[in-house]
Design an enzyme around this catalytic site. Structure first.
Site, short mmCIF file in Angstrom:
data_model
loop_
_atom_site.label_atom_id
_atom_site.label_comp_id
_atom_site.label_asym_id
_atom_site.label_seq_id
_atom_site.Cartn_x
_atom_site.Cartn_y
_atom_site.Cartn_z
N VAL A 17 0.98 -1.39 0.06
CA VAL A 17 -0.06 -0.06 0.10
C VAL A 17 0.86 1.33 0.02
O VAL A 17 0.68 2.33 -0.71
CB VAL A 17 -1.00 0.04 1.15
N ASP A 203 -10.30 -10.09 11.05
CA ASP A 203 -9.85 -8.77 10.17
C ASP A 203 -11.28 -8.40 10.22
O ASP A 203 -11.46 -7.17 10.29
CB ASP A 203 -9.46 -9.26 8.84
N LYS A 207 -12.84 -4.50 11.34
CA LYS A 207 -13.72 -3.59 10.58
C LYS A 207 -15.44 -3.23 11.24
O LYS A 207 -15.77 -2.01 11.23
CB LYS A 207 -13.75 -3.99 9.16
N GLY A 306 -5.89 -4.60 -1.44
CA GLY A 306 -5.06 -4.61 -2.55
C GLY A 306 -4.27 -3.26 -2.55
O GLY A 306 -4.93 -2.32 -2.04
#
Length: 430
Positions: A17, A203, A207, A306
């Site tokens: 990233v 994960d 969130k 991504g």
């Protein structure tokens, strides 16, 4: 009037990233300047391995001393894409102490210590933006935090992990088993070498905590989120789902209680009808379904992970924070005025799909039905198939408190006519 002195940015972390953030800042420099109203300059890049070749990044900008970079006195904004709890937490608080606003993609840290970080930002009069922490490129945090600030959100349900959605989609569309689908996800780069954080729901739970806090204006920590992984989902579960006109997704579900006095936050696999918009989300895509009182039902869809998608969200936050800097203002901080308690999973009202292996003899169905009735759980449908003294009994319930459903399952296990509980799955999205 365009300001000529650049706003200086420290990039903390330069992996997949971070390197993409640096690339976009360089290649889109003129556009970013026009949108912000001032040049924005990458003034330093903090990394662990300085010897690694980083295409497009001036080696003179690279340092292993992130703290010194933040303390040098000319940094306006820090972009934190390190991940994890430490050293990210210490670096963010250091940034605030030195007058530096922060853009972060760190879901784990925000889910665990978001309240403390917001408090530090507020005390310093600085921004903390984190669009990239949830659902990658999908604009979700800012619409919920700003566009829907005048509305009342009652429910959020979504697919917020691309790895698990890829695996479940492959199991559904090809009939593959869990391990086979996981192997394909790993080969394609969707799954890490250790996929635990994804497939066990950690994960997605992080969130979910962030989204619940924004949606309900209350503090929800990672520990408040009920979590189940999807490693036990089988091809047989998908076959059962198809017979019901459903598919299976790993969902994050956040709800405000009907009386408005509490909220719930949970992550687990669930069957959802094929008619529901989330059922058509394929491959490694994410989608979040928001139900608000005035706006109605809204769906946010797109790539959830991504380098490029996540960097897009980071750069969107960077532009917003830079504009705030120029205006000598800050954006919205934490909104936790409701202070609503988070109810345990046992209080959540759900439906169950339960598959039982039972003896194929008269009276079994009546015994099972009596067990459900004794626990106050109403049965919606029953399907039974039998052969050679053994039978499969599939029960779908009406909505009931999860604790009652769990108690029913435990009681069923004790019946001498029940050989085993083959699978249990919640049914959502009606």
């Amino acid at each position: 009037m365009m300001r000529t002195r650049p706003l200086k940015v420290a990039l903390l972390g330069c992996g997949v990233v971070g390197s993409e953030v640096a690339r976009i800042m360089t290649t889109h420099a003129e556009d970013l300047t026009a949108r912000i109203g001032a040049p924005v300059e990458l003034a330093g890049v903090a990394v662990r391995r300085p010897s690694k070749v980083r295409e497009g990044i001036d080696p003179a900008l690279v340092t292993t001393d992130a703290t010194a970079l933040l303390k040098r006195g000319d940094i306006d904004i820090a972009i934190e894409v390190i991940g994890g709890i430490e050293p990210a937490r210490g670096l963010i608080t250091t940034a605030f102490r030195h007058g530096i606003s922060v853009v972060s993609a760190n879901k784990a840290l925000l889910a665990q210590d978001g309240a403390a970080l917001h408090a530090a930002a507020d005390e310093a009069g600085l921004d903390l933006y984190y669009e990239a922490a949830v659902a990658g490129a999908i604009p979700l945090v800012r619409p919920m935090r700003e566009s829907l600030a005048g509305d009342k959100i009652n429910r959020v349900m979504g697919i917020v992990n691309g790895t698990t959605n890829f695996i479940l989609d492959k199991m559904d569309s090809t009939g593959a088993g869990y391990q086979e689908a996981l192997d394909e996800a790993t080969a394609l780069g969707y799954a890490e070498a250790d996929p635990t954080a994804d497939v066990e729901g950690y994960d997605a739970a992080a969130k979910a905590a962030i989204l619940a806090g924004i949606a309900f204006h209350t503090r929800v920590r990672l520990d408040d989120v009920y979590r189940e992984g999807m490693t036990e989902v089988s091809a047989a579960d998908f076959a059962s789902a198809k017979r019901m006109g459903c598919t299976i997704k790993l969902l994050a579900i956040l709800e405000r209680a009907a009386d408005g006095r509490s909220v719930t936050a949970r992550v687990h696999p669930a069957m959802i009808p094929l008619s529901h918009p989330l059922a058509s989300v394929r491959e490694a895509y994410n989608a979040v379904f928001v139900e608000a009182e005035a706006a109605g039902r809204l769906m946010f869809y797109g790539p959830g992970a991504g380098g490029s998608p996540t960097a897009s969200a980071v750069l969107g936050d960077l532009v917003a924070v830079c504009r705030n800097k120029l205006a000598e203002a800050t954006g919205p901080g934490e909104s936790a005025y409701t202070q609503l308690p988070v109810s345990p999973m046992g209080d959540v009202v759900t439906r169950y799909h339960i598959s039982l292996d039972v003896a194929d003899k008269p009276g079994v169905l009546a015994q099972v039905a009596t067990t459900f009735a004794e626990h106050g759980v109403s049965i919606d449908t029953v399907r039974q198939q039998g052969k050679d003294g053994e039978a499969s009994l599939v029960v779908v319930t009406h909505r009931a408190p999860d604790a009652a459903l769990s108690g029913t399952v435990e009681a069923l296990r004790k019946l001498d006519t029940v050989r085993g509980v083959a699978s249990i799955m919640r049914v959502e999205g009606e």
